[in-house]
Design an enzyme around this catalytic site. Structure first.
Site, PDB file in Angstrom:
ATOM      1  N   GLU A  91       4.986  -7.103  17.736  1.00 39.54           N
ATOM      2  CA  GLU A  91       4.169  -8.627  18.476  1.00 39.54           C
ATOM      3  C   GLU A  91       3.078  -8.749  17.541  1.00 39.54           C
ATOM      4  O   GLU A  91       2.477  -9.861  17.330  1.00 39.54           O
ATOM      5  CB  GLU A  91       2.997  -8.397  20.071  1.00 39.54           C
ATOM      6  CG  GLU A  91       2.828  -9.419  20.366  1.00 39.54           C
ATOM      7  CD  GLU A  91       2.259  -9.466  22.553  1.00 39.54           C
ATOM      8  OE1 GLU A  91       2.579  -8.067  22.774  1.00 39.54           O
ATOM      9  OE2 GLU A  91       2.673 -10.426  22.651  1.00 39.54           O
ATOM     10  N   THR A 146      -1.325  -5.910  28.659  1.00 41.14           N
ATOM     11  CA  THR A 146      -2.768  -5.431  28.440  1.00 41.14           C
ATOM     12  C   THR A 146      -3.801  -5.785  29.176  1.00 41.14           C
ATOM     13  O   THR A 146      -4.460  -4.944  29.441  1.00 41.14           O
ATOM     14  CB  THR A 146      -3.559  -6.779  27.074  1.00 41.14           C
ATOM     15  OG1 THR A 146      -2.703  -7.647  27.293  1.00 41.14           O
ATOM     16  CG2 THR A 146      -1.940  -6.709  25.859  1.00 41.14           C
ATOM     17  N   ASP A 169       7.034  -3.874  21.832  1.00 41.70           N
ATOM     18  CA  ASP A 169       5.663  -4.238  22.346  1.00 41.70           C
ATOM     19  C   ASP A 169       4.474  -3.145  22.529  1.00 41.70           C
ATOM     20  O   ASP A 169       5.277  -2.103  23.544  1.00 41.70           O
ATOM     21  CB  ASP A 169       5.887  -4.778  23.860  1.00 41.70           C
ATOM     22  CG  ASP A 169       4.567  -5.772  24.396  1.00 41.70           C
ATOM     23  OD1 ASP A 169       3.569  -5.215  23.947  1.00 41.70           O
ATOM     24  OD2 ASP A 169       4.467  -6.758  25.450  1.00 41.70           O
ATOM     25  N   HIS A 220       0.843 -15.146  35.082  1.00 40.15           N
ATOM     26  CA  HIS A 220       2.342 -15.111  34.592  1.00 40.15           C
ATOM     27  C   HIS A 220       3.562 -15.152  35.803  1.00 40.15           C
ATOM     28  O   HIS A 220       4.931 -15.189  35.624  1.00 40.15           O
ATOM     29  CB  HIS A 220       1.833 -13.332  34.842  1.00 40.15           C
ATOM     30  CG  HIS A 220       1.113 -12.725  33.079  1.00 40.15           C
ATOM     31  ND1 HIS A 220       1.386 -12.148  33.049  1.00 40.15           N
ATOM     32  CD2 HIS A 220       0.583 -13.938  32.826  1.00 40.15           C
ATOM     33  CE1 HIS A 220       0.434 -11.767  32.170  1.00 40.15           C
ATOM     34  NE2 HIS A 220       0.007 -12.616  31.601  1.00 40.15           N
ATOM     35  N   ASP A 237      -3.339  -1.250  20.261  1.00 43.41           N
ATOM     36  CA  ASP A 237      -2.263  -2.028  20.068  1.00 43.41           C
ATOM     37  C   ASP A 237      -1.608  -2.099  18.320  1.00 43.41           C
ATOM     38  O   ASP A 237      -0.793  -1.537  17.650  1.00 43.41           O
ATOM     39  CB  ASP A 237      -1.833  -4.004  20.485  1.00 43.41           C
ATOM     40  CG  ASP A 237      -1.483  -4.322  21.151  1.00 43.41           C
ATOM     41  OD1 ASP A 237      -0.957  -3.982  21.774  1.00 43.41           O
ATOM     42  OD2 ASP A 237      -2.125  -5.441  21.455  1.00 43.41           O
ATOM     43  N   SER A 296       3.455  -5.076  33.688  1.00 41.98           N
ATOM     44  CA  SER A 296       4.102  -4.476  32.185  1.00 41.98           C
ATOM     45  C   SER A 296       5.586  -4.243  32.662  1.00 41.98           C
ATOM     46  O   SER A 296       5.680  -4.520  33.945  1.00 41.98           O
ATOM     47  CB  SER A 296       3.635  -3.068  31.829  1.00 41.98           C
ATOM     48  OG  SER A 296       3.814  -2.505  32.784  1.00 41.98           O
TER      49      SER A 296
HETATM   50  P1  AMP Z   1       3.348  -8.710  33.171  1.00 43.08           P
HETATM   51  O1  AMP Z   1       4.590  -8.505  33.309  1.00 43.08           O
HETATM   52  O2  AMP Z   1       2.492  -9.974  34.043  1.00 43.08           O
HETATM   53  O3  AMP Z   1       2.271  -7.831  33.071  1.00 43.08           O
HETATM   54  O4  AMP Z   1       3.346  -9.456  31.760  1.00 43.08           O
HETATM   55  C1  AMP Z   1       3.517  -8.887  30.217  1.00 43.08           C
HETATM   56  C2  AMP Z   1       4.121  -9.676  29.828  1.00 43.08           C
HETATM   57  O5  AMP Z   1       4.844 -11.060  30.026  1.00 43.08           O
HETATM   58  C3  AMP Z   1       2.927 -10.421  29.506  1.00 43.08           C
HETATM   59  O6  AMP Z   1       3.398 -10.619  27.625  1.00 43.08           O
HETATM   60  C4  AMP Z   1       2.442 -11.573  29.431  1.00 43.08           C
HETATM   61  O7  AMP Z   1       2.481 -12.537  28.445  1.00 43.08           O
HETATM   62  C5  AMP Z   1       3.899 -12.313  29.397  1.00 43.08           C
HETATM   63  N1  AMP Z   1       4.850 -13.371  30.357  1.00 43.08           N
HETATM   64  C6  AMP Z   1       4.306 -12.467  32.001  1.00 43.08           C
HETATM   65  N2  AMP Z   1       5.135 -13.839  32.699  1.00 43.08           N
HETATM   66  C7  AMP Z   1       5.499 -14.764  32.232  1.00 43.08           C
HETATM   67  C8  AMP Z   1       6.532 -15.580  32.020  1.00 43.08           C
HETATM   68  N3  AMP Z   1       6.194 -16.632  32.803  1.00 43.08           N
HETATM   69  N4  AMP Z   1       6.897 -16.392  31.409  1.00 43.08           N
HETATM   70  C9  AMP Z   1       6.454 -16.060  29.663  1.00 43.08           C
HETATM   71  N5  AMP Z   1       5.767 -15.023  29.651  1.00 43.08           N
HETATM   72  C10 AMP Z   1       5.762 -14.247  30.342  1.00 43.08           C
HETATM   73 MG    MG Z   2       3.582  -7.841  26.328  1.00 46.57          MG
END
Ligand code: AMP
Ligand code: MG
Length: 336
Positions: free
Chosen positions: A70, A128, A123, A217, A47, A241
């Site tokens: 970030e 991560t 980002d 998430h 990062d 991601s």
């Molecule tokens: P992901 O697509 O699940 O790998 O998430 C990628 C990024 O989006 C990470 O920084 C998560 O913390 C953020 N993130 C995932 N889901 C959400 C959500 N429902 N609301 C806000 N941020 C999210």
């Molecule tokens: Mg992210």
């Protein structure tokens, strides 16, 4: 026309490609070691190193453009941050690797720019958790102008153009330029760009949904309801991601929805988690709105403060997806 003749595209593609090499090396050299589950140090190193690199390259290419990113250097300026800084230096290209610690911290904090009329958002390691598992992650760099994403580059070192995992770790570069199109190239050599197009699939039994790998998430119950309401048959694909958006823009999935889990309800979506992916899908012929059908507003600061969730589709199935999402709000989960 060569895409890299455009100075903004050239800067973004070259910087992300260089950052991907940092990501590959950190994953290879630091992830192999026995790590405790809580040890996030490899992703921390990647990062910081990628943010330093991007800030330095942006200062050279577009010295007046702010960077909204970030990471912050707070940890590195403390004595316990010293070993992390030593690690970061190992992965930076010369002459950055010879810079003083204070200058490197300043470069990280160059990413504290204010989101205004024109700025870049980064980002350095999106996904991560995927990075730490050795799965999918992405470097995402976008140019925002007038509250709209103008340009975006996504680097996915573990994703092949086929949408499957790339065992060679060369990976794929995705590029989108507003009004001009979306492309992908294998991330090596001269970059042979191929135009991207979303799929035209509309029949429920052929629709493929792709969503976050991490259950925390998303709202798993809501996603299950959405899946059933739309009459889908293909098992949902789970991926970390914005690599998910690359898969959708390449025609290998049709629906991607970010809903908030109850734990994440109050957490607002960060612009750098969505900017590149959304432009990729739109420029490949798809559609992106929030879960209520409103366009995403990238002019509301560091978060999508004027939107609820995100819905991205191949366009063809957008109306029924929004309709099913409306049913979720009004129906079985009203009290949630
Ligand atoms: P992901 O697509 O699940 O790998 O998430 C990628 C990024 O989006 C990470 O920084 C998560 O913390 C953020 N993130 C995932 N889901 C959400 C959500 N429902 N609301 C806000 N941020 C999210
Ligand atoms: Mg992210």
């Amino acid at each position: 026309m060569n895409l890299l003749d455009d100075p903004e595209i050239r800067f973004a593609v070259r910087t992300v490609a260089e950052g991907m090499e940092i990501g590959r090396r950190v994953q290879k050299e630091l992830l192999g070691k026995a790590l405790s589950k809580e040890d996030r140090s490899p992703v921390t190193v990647a990062d910081f190193a990628i943010q330093i690199l991007t800030a330095a390259r942006l200062q050279q290419a577009f010295p007046t453009d702010p960077l909204v990113a970030e990471e912050s250097s707070e940890l590195l300026r403390r004595p316990e941050g010293r070993p992390v800084l030593e690690q970061i230096l190992r992965f930076l290209p010369a002459p950055l690797a010879q810079e003083e610690p204070a200058r490197l911290c300043d470069l990280i904090d160059y990413g504290h720019g204010e989101p205004g009329a024109r700025f870049w958002t980064l980002d350095p390691v999106d996904g991560t958790k995927g990075f730490l598992r050795g799965d999918q992650y992405a470097l995402a760099l976008a140019l925002i102008e007038g509250a709209k994403v103008k340009l975006g580059v996504l680097g996915c070192p573990n994703l092949a153009a086929s949408g499957e995992e790339d065992p060679t770790h060369v990976g794929t570069l995705f590029l989108a330029s507003r009004g001009k199109g979306a492309w992908a190239a294998r991330a090596e050599g001269e970059f042979h760009w191929q135009a991207l197009h979303v799929s035209r699939r509309t029949r429920p039994e052929e629709i493929r949904m792709i969503r976050s790998y991490e259950a925390s998430h998303t709202h798993v119950d809501h996603m299950k309801f959405l899946y059933e309401k739309l009459g889908l048959r293909h098992p949902s694909r789970l991926m970390d991601s914005q690599a998910k958006y690359g898969v959708l823009a390449s025609g290998q999935a049709e629906i991607l929805v970010y809903l908030s889990s109850s734990a994440a309800r109050d957490r607002q979506i960060k612009i750098w988690d969505q900017a590149v992916g959304c432009l990729l899908v739109e420029e490949a012929g798809g559609r992106v709105t929030d879960v209520e059908g409103a366009p995403l507003d990238f002019g509301a600061g560091k978060v999508l403060a004027n939107n609820r969730g995100v819905t991205a589709t191949n366009g063809c199935v957008h109306p029924q997806t929004l309709e099913a999402l409306r049913a979720i709000q009004q129906g079985p989960f009203k009290k949630n």
